[in-house]
Design a protein around this motif. Structure first.
Motif, PDB file in Angstrom:
ATOM      1  N   PRO A 173      38.880  13.185  63.232  1.00 32.36           N
ATOM      2  CA  PRO A 173      39.116  13.421  64.660  1.00 32.36           C
ATOM      3  C   PRO A 173      40.073  14.582  64.935  1.00 32.36           C
ATOM      4  O   PRO A 173      39.905  15.310  65.909  1.00 32.36           O
ATOM      5  CB  PRO A 173      39.693  12.094  65.155  1.00 32.36           C
ATOM      6  CG  PRO A 173      40.187  11.391  63.945  1.00 32.36           C
ATOM      7  CD  PRO A 173      39.350  11.869  62.807  1.00 32.36           C
ATOM      8  N   GLU A 174      41.072  14.788  64.088  1.00 30.88           N
ATOM      9  CA  GLU A 174      42.014  15.889  64.317  1.00 30.88           C
ATOM     10  C   GLU A 174      41.299  17.238  64.206  1.00 30.88           C
ATOM     11  O   GLU A 174      41.485  18.121  65.042  1.00 30.88           O
ATOM     12  CB  GLU A 174      43.169  15.824  63.315  1.00 30.88           C
ATOM     13  CG  GLU A 174      44.207  16.899  63.542  1.00 30.88           C
ATOM     14  CD  GLU A 174      45.328  16.854  62.525  1.00 30.88           C
ATOM     15  OE1 GLU A 174      46.266  17.651  62.680  1.00 30.88           O
ATOM     16  OE2 GLU A 174      45.269  16.058  61.579  1.00 30.88           O
ATOM     17  N   ALA A 175      40.472  17.385  63.185  1.00 35.32           N
ATOM     18  CA  ALA A 175      39.716  18.628  63.008  1.00 35.32           C
ATOM     19  C   ALA A 175      38.760  18.847  64.168  1.00 35.32           C
ATOM     20  O   ALA A 175      38.599  19.975  64.647  1.00 35.32           O
ATOM     21  CB  ALA A 175      38.955  18.596  61.683  1.00 35.32           C
ATOM     22  N   GLU A 176      38.135  17.770  64.648  1.00 35.79           N
ATOM     23  CA  GLU A 176      37.223  17.877  65.797  1.00 35.79           C
ATOM     24  C   GLU A 176      37.973  18.339  67.042  1.00 35.79           C
ATOM     25  O   GLU A 176      37.483  19.170  67.796  1.00 35.79           O
ATOM     26  CB  GLU A 176      36.556  16.522  66.074  1.00 35.79           C
ATOM     27  CG  GLU A 176      35.613  16.048  64.990  1.00 35.79           C
ATOM     28  CD  GLU A 176      34.282  16.769  64.990  1.00 35.79           C
ATOM     29  OE1 GLU A 176      33.976  17.473  65.961  1.00 35.79           O
ATOM     30  OE2 GLU A 176      33.560  16.619  63.995  1.00 35.79           O
ATOM     31  N   ARG A 177      39.186  17.807  67.260  1.00 35.65           N
ATOM     32  CA  ARG A 177      39.983  18.198  68.432  1.00 35.65           C
ATOM     33  C   ARG A 177      40.409  19.661  68.349  1.00 35.65           C
ATOM     34  O   ARG A 177      40.358  20.388  69.340  1.00 35.65           O
ATOM     35  CB  ARG A 177      41.220  17.304  68.560  1.00 35.65           C
ATOM     36  CG  ARG A 177      40.944  15.952  69.151  1.00 35.65           C
ATOM     37  CD  ARG A 177      42.226  15.250  69.560  1.00 35.65           C
ATOM     38  NE  ARG A 177      43.197  15.130  68.491  1.00 35.65           N
ATOM     39  CZ  ARG A 177      43.253  14.150  67.608  1.00 35.65           C
ATOM     40  NH1 ARG A 177      42.370  13.165  67.683  1.00 35.65           N
ATOM     41  NH2 ARG A 177      44.165  14.106  66.681  1.00 35.65           N
ATOM     42  N   ILE A 178      40.819  20.113  67.162  1.00 35.33           N
ATOM     43  CA  ILE A 178      41.238  21.505  66.995  1.00 35.33           C
ATOM     44  C   ILE A 178      40.062  22.439  67.243  1.00 35.33           C
ATOM     45  O   ILE A 178      40.170  23.425  67.980  1.00 35.33           O
ATOM     46  CB  ILE A 178      41.837  21.725  65.591  1.00 35.33           C
ATOM     47  CG1 ILE A 178      43.154  20.956  65.444  1.00 35.33           C
ATOM     48  CG2 ILE A 178      42.059  23.206  65.317  1.00 35.33           C
ATOM     49  CD1 ILE A 178      43.668  20.883  64.027  1.00 35.33           C
ATOM     50  N   ALA A 179      38.923  22.132  66.632  1.00 32.56           N
ATOM     51  CA  ALA A 179      37.733  22.980  66.795  1.00 32.56           C
ATOM     52  C   ALA A 179      37.278  22.999  68.257  1.00 32.56           C
ATOM     53  O   ALA A 179      36.935  24.063  68.783  1.00 32.56           O
ATOM     54  CB  ALA A 179      36.603  22.477  65.895  1.00 32.56           C
ATOM     55  N   ALA A 180      37.300  21.859  68.914  1.00 32.54           N
ATOM     56  CA  ALA A 180      36.892  21.813  70.323  1.00 32.54           C
ATOM     57  C   ALA A 180      37.843  22.615  71.197  1.00 32.54           C
ATOM     58  O   ALA A 180      37.411  23.316  72.113  1.00 32.54           O
ATOM     59  CB  ALA A 180      36.830  20.362  70.799  1.00 32.54           C
ATOM     60  N   ALA A 190      35.506  22.827  57.079  1.00 32.27           N
ATOM     61  CA  ALA A 190      34.116  23.104  57.454  1.00 32.27           C
ATOM     62  C   ALA A 190      33.881  22.852  58.944  1.00 32.27           C
ATOM     63  O   ALA A 190      33.016  23.483  59.553  1.00 32.27           O
ATOM     64  CB  ALA A 190      33.174  22.228  56.626  1.00 32.27           C
ATOM     65  N   ILE A 191      34.670  21.974  59.552  1.00 28.22           N
ATOM     66  CA  ILE A 191      34.555  21.706  60.985  1.00 28.22           C
ATOM     67  C   ILE A 191      35.273  22.786  61.790  1.00 28.22           C
ATOM     68  O   ILE A 191      34.776  23.275  62.804  1.00 28.22           O
ATOM     69  CB  ILE A 191      35.128  20.307  61.321  1.00 28.22           C
ATOM     70  CG1 ILE A 191      34.266  19.223  60.667  1.00 28.22           C
ATOM     71  CG2 ILE A 191      35.227  20.096  62.816  1.00 28.22           C
ATOM     72  CD1 ILE A 191      34.884  17.834  60.706  1.00 28.22           C
ATOM     73  N   ILE A 192      36.468  23.199  61.330  1.00 27.34           N
ATOM     74  CA  ILE A 192      37.314  24.120  62.098  1.00 27.34           C
ATOM     75  C   ILE A 192      36.890  25.576  61.951  1.00 27.34           C
ATOM     76  O   ILE A 192      36.929  26.337  62.919  1.00 27.34           O
ATOM     77  CB  ILE A 192      38.793  23.950  61.697  1.00 27.34           C
ATOM     78  CG1 ILE A 192      39.255  22.521  62.001  1.00 27.34           C
ATOM     79  CG2 ILE A 192      39.683  24.941  62.423  1.00 27.34           C
ATOM     80  CD1 ILE A 192      40.618  22.179  61.452  1.00 27.34           C
ATOM     81  N   TRP A 193      36.451  26.006  60.747  1.00 28.61           N
ATOM     82  CA  TRP A 193      36.177  27.426  60.503  1.00 28.61           C
ATOM     83  C   TRP A 193      35.170  28.054  61.468  1.00 28.61           C
ATOM     84  O   TRP A 193      35.390  29.174  61.932  1.00 28.61           O
ATOM     85  CB  TRP A 193      35.711  27.663  59.068  1.00 28.61           C
ATOM     86  CG  TRP A 193      36.809  28.209  58.218  1.00 28.61           C
ATOM     87  CD1 TRP A 193      37.387  27.594  57.156  1.00 28.61           C
ATOM     88  CD2 TRP A 193      37.495  29.461  58.366  1.00 28.61           C
ATOM     89  NE1 TRP A 193      38.391  28.380  56.652  1.00 28.61           N
ATOM     90  CE2 TRP A 193      38.478  29.532  57.368  1.00 28.61           C
ATOM     91  CE3 TRP A 193      37.388  30.521  59.259  1.00 28.61           C
ATOM     92  CZ2 TRP A 193      39.327  30.623  57.223  1.00 28.61           C
ATOM     93  CZ3 TRP A 193      38.247  31.608  59.112  1.00 28.61           C
ATOM     94  CH2 TRP A 193      39.193  31.652  58.098  1.00 28.61           C
ATOM     95  N   PRO A 194      34.050  27.416  61.802  1.00 24.48           N
ATOM     96  CA  PRO A 194      33.122  28.061  62.750  1.00 24.48           C
ATOM     97  C   PRO A 194      33.770  28.373  64.097  1.00 24.48           C
ATOM     98  O   PRO A 194      33.512  29.422  64.685  1.00 24.48           O
ATOM     99  CB  PRO A 194      31.987  27.043  62.898  1.00 24.48           C
ATOM    100  CG  PRO A 194      32.031  26.236  61.642  1.00 24.48           C
ATOM    101  CD  PRO A 194      33.472  26.174  61.251  1.00 24.48           C
ATOM    102  N   ALA A 195      34.639  27.487  64.581  1.00 23.83           N
ATOM    103  CA  ALA A 195      35.326  27.746  65.848  1.00 23.83           C
ATOM    104  C   ALA A 195      36.308  28.902  65.708  1.00 23.83           C
ATOM    105  O   ALA A 195      36.411  29.756  66.594  1.00 23.83           O
ATOM    106  CB  ALA A 195      36.055  26.486  66.314  1.00 23.83           C
ATOM    107  N   VAL A 196      37.028  28.956  64.574  1.00 28.96           N
ATOM    108  CA  VAL A 196      37.977  30.054  64.336  1.00 28.96           C
ATOM    109  C   VAL A 196      37.234  31.381  64.238  1.00 28.96           C
ATOM    110  O   VAL A 196      37.649  32.386  64.817  1.00 28.96           O
ATOM    111  CB  VAL A 196      38.807  29.793  63.058  1.00 28.96           C
ATOM    112  CG1 VAL A 196      39.606  31.021  62.657  1.00 28.96           C
ATOM    113  CG2 VAL A 196      39.743  28.609  63.261  1.00 28.96           C
ATOM    114  N   GLU A 197      36.116  31.398  63.515  1.00 21.43           N
ATOM    115  CA  GLU A 197      35.337  32.633  63.385  1.00 21.43           C
ATOM    116  C   GLU A 197      34.812  33.104  64.737  1.00 21.43           C
ATOM    117  O   GLU A 197      34.799  34.298  65.025  1.00 21.43           O
ATOM    118  CB  GLU A 197      34.186  32.434  62.403  1.00 21.43           C
ATOM    119  CG  GLU A 197      34.651  32.363  60.966  1.00 21.43           C
ATOM    120  CD  GLU A 197      33.531  32.014  60.004  1.00 21.43           C
ATOM    121  OE1 GLU A 197      32.484  31.473  60.448  1.00 21.43           O
ATOM    122  OE2 GLU A 197      33.693  32.272  58.809  1.00 21.43           O
TER     123      GLU A 197
END
Length: 196
Positions: free
Chosen positions: A54-61, A115-122
């Protein structure tokens, strides 16, 4: 009161089914599911699995949905979530992502979280990327006593020359590698730091 109604009331039976109240019914359903008891879901209920990270999902969102809340704290290395002060180390994908603590330490994210966060960062980095267009920024030229200075607010260099053209040429060679390709052999230009 009729005896059947009295009997139903005493036994806790009701003639009409109780109306479905979403909040109460879902709370009872959730407690039954957490206890591991079997239960019947109301018709039309959609079951959604809880996110594993859930933490990674919140950061990516947050990065994806509110990109204006994120900014560089150290360009190319650290992103900061300005409302909360959360700092994210994003130097490169090989090194990985990490949370930067206030004492300077880092807490690495696991590979599935990355793997969850990187696409949002890119996606955030791609939106903030500014490429060189080939055009030099607008420069300002000033002169006094036969010496001309050329500078721009965006660059820390100033070109100096005996004419406006010479000052502009020196300045453009200082800030642009494309302009330096046009320099003549044994040509020396006077350039000074504008920050002094």
């Amino acid at each position: 009161m009729r005896s059947f109604k009295l009997l139903d009331r005493l036994l806790g039976r009701s003639a009409a089914p109780a109306p479905f109240v979403s909040g109460e019914s879902l709370r009872a359903l959730q407690s039954a599911l957490e206890a591991g008891k079997p239960c019947v879901l109301p018709l039309g209920t959609t079951v959604v699995p809880a996110p594993e990270y859930p933490e990674a999902e919140r950061i990516a969102a947050s990065i994806r949905d509110y990109p204006e809340d994120w900014a560089w704290t150290m360009k190319g290395y650290k992103l900061i979530h300005t409302p909360s002060g959360f700092v994210l180390w994003v130097a490169n994908q090989d090194y990985g992502l990490a949370e930067v603590y206030s004492n300077g330490g880092k807490g690495d994210f696991s590979k599935p979280e990355q793997a969850i966060i990187w696409p949002a960062v890119e996606g955030w980095l791609a939106r903030r990327k500014v490429g060189f267009t080939g055009r030099l920024p607008k420069a300002r030229i000033t002169g006094r006593s036969g010496t001309f200075w050329c500078y721009a607010k965006e660059h820390p260099w100033a070109g100096v020359g005996d004419s406006p053209e010479e000052a502009y040429r020196a300045w453009s060679h200082a800030i642009s590698s494309q302009a330096r390709n046009g320099m003549k052999p044994n040509e020396y230009l006077q350039v000074r730091s504008a920050t002094l």
